[in-house]
Scaffold this motif. Structure first.
Motif, PDB file in Angstrom:
ATOM      1  N   LYS A  33      13.529   8.973   4.591  1.00 45.82           N
ATOM      2  CA  LYS A  33      14.234   8.264   3.527  1.00 45.82           C
ATOM      3  C   LYS A  33      14.145   9.006   2.200  1.00 45.82           C
ATOM      4  CE  LYS A  33      14.443   3.775   1.156  1.00 45.82           C
ATOM      5  NZ  LYS A  33      13.873   2.406   1.061  1.00 45.82           N
ATOM      6  N   LEU A  34      12.986   9.575   1.888  1.00 38.51           N
ATOM      7  CA  LEU A  34      12.877  10.272   0.609  1.00 38.51           C
ATOM      8  C   LEU A  34      13.441  11.689   0.676  1.00 38.51           C
ATOM      9  CD1 LEU A  34      10.277  12.429   0.575  1.00 38.51           C
ATOM     10  CD2 LEU A  34       8.981  10.315   0.491  1.00 38.51           C
ATOM     11  N   TRP A  35      13.537  12.247   1.918  1.00 44.68           N
ATOM     12  CA  TRP A  35      14.138  13.566   2.046  1.00 44.68           C
ATOM     13  C   TRP A  35      15.653  13.508   1.892  1.00 44.68           C
ATOM     14  CZ3 TRP A  35      13.825  18.486   1.525  1.00 44.68           C
ATOM     15  CH2 TRP A  35      14.768  19.320   2.118  1.00 44.68           C
ATOM     16  N   ALA A  36      16.275  12.434   2.338  1.00 42.42           N
ATOM     17  CA  ALA A  36      17.737  12.353   2.347  1.00 42.42           C
ATOM     18  C   ALA A  36      18.359  12.625   0.976  1.00 42.42           C
ATOM     19  CB  ALA A  36      18.187  10.997   2.889  1.00 42.42           C
ATOM     20  N   PRO A  37      17.896  12.004  -0.122  1.00 46.46           N
ATOM     21  CA  PRO A  37      18.527  12.302  -1.415  1.00 46.46           C
ATOM     22  C   PRO A  37      18.257  13.721  -1.906  1.00 46.46           C
ATOM     23  CG  PRO A  37      16.680  10.786  -1.694  1.00 46.46           C
ATOM     24  CD  PRO A  37      16.922  10.902  -0.236  1.00 46.46           C
ATOM     25  N   ILE A  38      17.154  14.332  -1.471  1.00 47.22           N
ATOM     26  CA  ILE A  38      16.915  15.741  -1.818  1.00 47.22           C
ATOM     27  C   ILE A  38      17.953  16.610  -1.130  1.00 47.22           C
ATOM     28  CG2 ILE A  38      15.297  17.668  -1.616  1.00 47.22           C
ATOM     29  CD1 ILE A  38      13.012  15.629  -1.742  1.00 47.22           C
ATOM     30  N   ALA A  39      18.148  16.356   0.167  1.00 48.72           N
ATOM     31  CA  ALA A  39      19.096  17.151   0.935  1.00 48.72           C
ATOM     32  C   ALA A  39      20.530  16.941   0.475  1.00 48.72           C
ATOM     33  CB  ALA A  39      18.960  16.808   2.419  1.00 48.72           C
ATOM     34  N   GLU A  40      20.868  15.707   0.112  1.00 45.75           N
ATOM     35  CA  GLU A  40      22.266  15.377  -0.189  1.00 45.75           C
ATOM     36  C   GLU A  40      22.648  15.596  -1.646  1.00 45.75           C
ATOM     37  OE1 GLU A  40      22.475  11.357   1.083  1.00 45.75           O
ATOM     38  OE2 GLU A  40      22.063  11.841   3.194  1.00 45.75           O
ATOM     39  N   ALA A  41      21.713  15.347  -2.557  1.00 42.12           N
ATOM     40  CA  ALA A  41      22.086  15.378  -3.978  1.00 42.12           C
ATOM     41  C   ALA A  41      21.036  16.038  -4.869  1.00 42.12           C
ATOM     42  CB  ALA A  41      22.339  13.947  -4.475  1.00 42.12           C
ATOM     43  N   ASP A  42      20.065  16.709  -4.262  1.00 41.03           N
ATOM     44  CA  ASP A  42      18.972  17.332  -5.020  1.00 41.03           C
ATOM     45  C   ASP A  42      18.281  16.322  -5.938  1.00 41.03           C
ATOM     46  OD1 ASP A  42      17.488  19.695  -5.244  1.00 41.03           O
ATOM     47  OD2 ASP A  42      18.407  20.189  -7.172  1.00 41.03           O
ATOM     48  N   ASP A  43      18.150  15.121  -5.416  1.00 39.97           N
ATOM     49  CA  ASP A  43      17.526  14.024  -6.151  1.00 39.97           C
ATOM     50  C   ASP A  43      16.083  13.890  -5.676  1.00 39.97           C
ATOM     51  OD1 ASP A  43      16.629  11.653  -7.225  1.00 39.97           O
ATOM     52  OD2 ASP A  43      18.269  10.423  -6.465  1.00 39.97           O
ATOM     53  N   TRP A  44      15.142  14.218  -6.541  1.00 35.90           N
ATOM     54  CA  TRP A  44      13.718  14.241  -6.191  1.00 35.90           C
ATOM     55  C   TRP A  44      12.986  12.983  -6.648  1.00 35.90           C
ATOM     56  CZ3 TRP A  44      11.172  18.415  -3.698  1.00 35.90           C
ATOM     57  CH2 TRP A  44      12.019  19.495  -3.373  1.00 35.90           C
ATOM     58  N   SER A  45      13.706  11.978  -7.081  1.00 37.41           N
ATOM     59  CA  SER A  45      13.056  10.814  -7.691  1.00 37.41           C
ATOM     60  C   SER A  45      12.191  10.045  -6.693  1.00 37.41           C
ATOM     61  CB  SER A  45      14.097   9.894  -8.325  1.00 37.41           C
ATOM     62  OG  SER A  45      15.052   9.451  -7.367  1.00 37.41           O
ATOM     63  N   LEU A  46      12.651   9.879  -5.455  1.00 39.21           N
ATOM     64  CA  LEU A  46      11.841   9.152  -4.470  1.00 39.21           C
ATOM     65  C   LEU A  46      10.587   9.940  -4.101  1.00 39.21           C
ATOM     66  CD1 LEU A  46      14.490   7.622  -2.025  1.00 39.21           C
ATOM     67  CD2 LEU A  46      13.295   6.519  -3.936  1.00 39.21           C
ATOM     68  N   PRO A  72       0.826  -1.209   0.000  1.00 40.92           N
ATOM     69  CA  PRO A  72       0.000   0.000   0.000  1.00 40.92           C
ATOM     70  C   PRO A  72       0.860   1.258   0.000  1.00 40.92           C
ATOM     71  CG  PRO A  72       0.153  -0.862   2.220  1.00 40.92           C
ATOM     72  CD  PRO A  72       0.866  -1.847   1.327  1.00 40.92           C
ATOM     73  N   ALA A  73       0.256   2.378  -0.310  1.00 39.52           N
ATOM     74  CA  ALA A  73       0.912   3.672  -0.140  1.00 39.52           C
ATOM     75  C   ALA A  73       0.911   4.001   1.348  1.00 39.52           C
ATOM     76  CB  ALA A  73       0.178   4.752  -0.922  1.00 39.52           C
ATOM     77  N   THR A  74       2.086   4.205   1.908  1.00 40.05           N
ATOM     78  CA  THR A  74       2.225   4.546   3.316  1.00 40.05           C
ATOM     79  C   THR A  74       3.168   5.738   3.453  1.00 40.05           C
ATOM     80  OG1 THR A  74       3.981   2.902   3.543  1.00 40.05           O
ATOM     81  CG2 THR A  74       1.760   2.228   4.182  1.00 40.05           C
ATOM     82  N   LEU A  75       3.132   6.346   4.631  1.00 41.03           N
ATOM     83  CA  LEU A  75       3.902   7.564   4.820  1.00 41.03           C
ATOM     84  C   LEU A  75       4.313   7.697   6.284  1.00 41.03           C
ATOM     85  CD1 LEU A  75       4.773   9.767   2.828  1.00 41.03           C
ATOM     86  CD2 LEU A  75       2.773  11.082   3.487  1.00 41.03           C
ATOM     87  N   THR A  76       5.021   6.695   6.768  1.00 42.11           N
ATOM     88  CA  THR A  76       5.540   6.774   8.129  1.00 42.11           C
ATOM     89  C   THR A  76       6.699   7.773   8.171  1.00 42.11           C
ATOM     90  OG1 THR A  76       7.142   5.004   7.793  1.00 42.11           O
ATOM     91  CG2 THR A  76       4.923   4.366   8.547  1.00 42.11           C
ATOM     92  N   ILE A  77       7.071   8.164   9.380  1.00 42.92           N
ATOM     93  CA  ILE A  77       8.150   9.139   9.520  1.00 42.92           C
ATOM     94  C   ILE A  77       9.447   8.618   8.921  1.00 42.92           C
ATOM     95  CG2 ILE A  77       8.688   8.351  11.865  1.00 42.92           C
ATOM     96  CD1 ILE A  77       9.000  11.949  10.431  1.00 42.92           C
ATOM     97  N   ASP A  78       9.716   7.328   9.048  1.00 42.80           N
ATOM     98  CA  ASP A  78      10.934   6.767   8.475  1.00 42.80           C
ATOM     99  C   ASP A  78      10.944   6.903   6.954  1.00 42.80           C
ATOM    100  OD1 ASP A  78      11.808   6.097  10.979  1.00 42.80           O
ATOM    101  OD2 ASP A  78      11.198   3.992  10.849  1.00 42.80           O
ATOM    102  N   GLU A  79       9.781   6.725   6.333  1.00 43.67           N
ATOM    103  CA  GLU A  79       9.702   6.855   4.875  1.00 43.67           C
ATOM    104  C   GLU A  79       9.927   8.294   4.442  1.00 43.67           C
ATOM    105  OE1 GLU A  79       6.578   3.999   2.987  1.00 43.67           O
ATOM    106  OE2 GLU A  79       5.817   4.584   4.963  1.00 43.67           O
ATOM    107  N   VAL A  80       9.384   9.242   5.201  1.00 39.93           N
ATOM    108  CA  VAL A  80       9.590  10.651   4.879  1.00 39.93           C
ATOM    109  C   VAL A  80      11.078  10.999   4.949  1.00 39.93           C
ATOM    110  CG1 VAL A  80       9.089  13.021   5.586  1.00 39.93           C
ATOM    111  CG2 VAL A  80       7.273  11.301   5.634  1.00 39.93           C
TER     112      VAL A  80
END
Length: 477
Positions: free
Chosen positions: A443-456, A433-441
């Protein structure tokens, strides 16, 4: 905006209240404007889908007025109870209302900001929003909409090129400005400010405004003594439905202050929030909510308390006995919507009150005893007892046993499945299912912060949109 779409129907209705309700302000001047998110689906619904990206940034990053709309942004005035302590020092401190429009159903909608600069109510804040905060709000609103919650929509997110200092995330951190599309920004705290000032005339004026634009069913020929209780009843039903929707979404708002409640019963203002990993009544979203005042299981009571504060404001214009009668509609509205949401989220047809109550009780009892993942349980059993083979072949199979499960399965078996759409067939036959726990948030923020990678981030929004189409749920208002 070179040529407005025929669907664009501008309004300046909020300005009719007069300057006793707001203050004209200037938007901040940002060093950069990088468009990170535009809500094309909702832009189409209010006639703004044809904007180019440059036009979009001009209106929603630099805040050039939309045609025939509010000529200058206004910061709205309000007070509020924050964690049940009254605060007269608040108001729009990092946002403003800058446009209104009507959708195809004729509903008045607001375009307002978060992170657009300082206002007279900023106190010692910088009036800015972190990019991470903007990303989190985009995700929260998308998920809540997918699960059938009546929520504000994240309309636009633009990165603004500043470095911000914050205590609750690594700093310096990136900045953004968010635009929300909401049905109203008239808060319970809007009324509370007028009560504190003993401004009977403006409370009467505000009642009339809310009846005219948001709850026309409460109209009583302009007689405020009659319209105020009718408005209170309408707001009670809307607020009760909203919190019921949260409970079946497994959502914890985090900061249920009276200034975060609006008269349309629309969920909005997402700072700290969480979705439940599993059922836990004491689960809180805000690290500073040390007493659990706004914990998941206490949300219905918290909203009821806020609603009573709203009712107090109306005692200046209406008989107390009539207001007390209207107050009593909150509980039944909450219970009714809770039953409807249970059958809707589980993909079965509503049957009768007793059977639906049993399904609701059995569902929560099972989650309590099993600690099964909240959203996975809904995903596995969407469509009813006929999903058994799918459910027991999945990762939560070990949870589906015991007395509490047997009761839940029997309650499901007593209901017929809803019809399966092609979108539901694809989503509910998928791996997760589509979920949005804090750990998932995180996880997808990390590549934005580190490499400006918005794919996740993009992939998560796509999965959430699959869920929206699959569930096909629509708020009751």
């Amino acid at each position: 905006m070179s040529s407005p779409s025929p669907a664009y129907s501008p309004s300046t209705a909020h300005l009719d209240l007069g300057d006793g309700f707001f203050d004209p302000v200037e938007a901040a001047h940002f060093p950069a404007h990088t468009l990170r998110y535009r809500n094309q689906r909702w832009a189409e619904r209010i006639g703004l889908g044809g904007l180019t990206d440059d036009q979009w940034i001009a209106h929603f990053g630099r805040f050039q007025p939309l045609p025939e709309n509010i000529p200058q942004p206004v910061a709205l005035r309000y007070h509020g109870h924050q964690f049940r302590s009254y605060n007269p020092e608040i108001g729009d401190g990092r946002g403003f209302l800058f446009a209104q429009a009507r959708d195809g159903e004729g509903r008045l909608l607001d375009l307002a900001t978060k992170g657009s600069g300082q206002t007279p109510y900023s106190r010692f804040g910088d009036g800015r929003l972190t990019l991470k905060g903007g990303v989190r709000e985009v995700l929260a609103t998308a998920m809540l909409e997918a699960f059938g919650v009546y929520t504000s929509k994240s309309f636009s997110l633009i990165e603004t090129g500043e470095a911000l200092q914050r205590q609750d995330e690594p700093s310096p951190t990136r900045s953004s400005v968010l635009v929300r599309l909401s049905h109203s920004h008239v808060r319970f705290g809007t009324f509370q400010r007028l009560l504190a000032e003993n401004d009977q005339a403006r409370i009467a004026q505000l009642v009339g405004h809310c009846v005219r634009h948001y709850h026309p069913q409460a109209a009583r020929g302009g007689d405020v003594a009659l319209e105020a209780p009718a408005l209170l009843e309408a707001v009670a039903k809307a607020a009760g439905a909203m919190v019921a929707e949260w409970m079946l979404a497994g959502f914890v708002h985090g900061v249920l202050n009276t200034d975060n409640m609006v008269v349309t019963g629309e969920s909005f203002d997402y700072g700290p929030w969480r979705f439940l990993p599993h059922y836990e009544p004491g689960f809180t979203a805000a690290y500073f909510d040390q007493t659990g005042l706004y914990a998941y299981g206490r949300q219905p009571g918290a909203v009821a308390w806020n609603f009573e504060r709203f009712a107090e404001c109306l005692t200046l214009v209406a008989p107390v006995a009539d207001l007390e009668t209207a107050l009593k509609t909150y509980g039944p509205a909450f219970n009714e919507r809770l039953r409807r949401m249970a059958t809707g989220r589980l993909g079965v047809m509503a049957k009768d009150e007793a059977a639906d109550e049993e399904l609701l009780a059995a569902f929560f009892q099972f989650l309590h005893h099993s600690k099964a993942p909240f959203e996975r349980t809904i995903f596995d059993w969407h469509g009813g007892a006929g999903r058994r083979d799918f459910a027991i072949a999945g990762p939560s199979a070990a949870h589906y046993q015991g007395e509490a499960f047997d009761r839940f399965f029997a309650a499901l078996a007593a209901h017929e499945p809803i019809g399966v759409t092609p979108e539901a067939e694809v989503y509910f036959s998928g791996p997760a299912p589509a979920t949005l726990t804090i750990d998932e948030v995180e996880k997808l923020w990390a590549p934005i912060a580190e490499a400006d990678d918005w794919s996740l981030f993009t992939a998560k929004l796509a999965h959430i949109d699959q869920a929206r189409l699959a569930f096909g749920l629509h708020p009751a208002r």
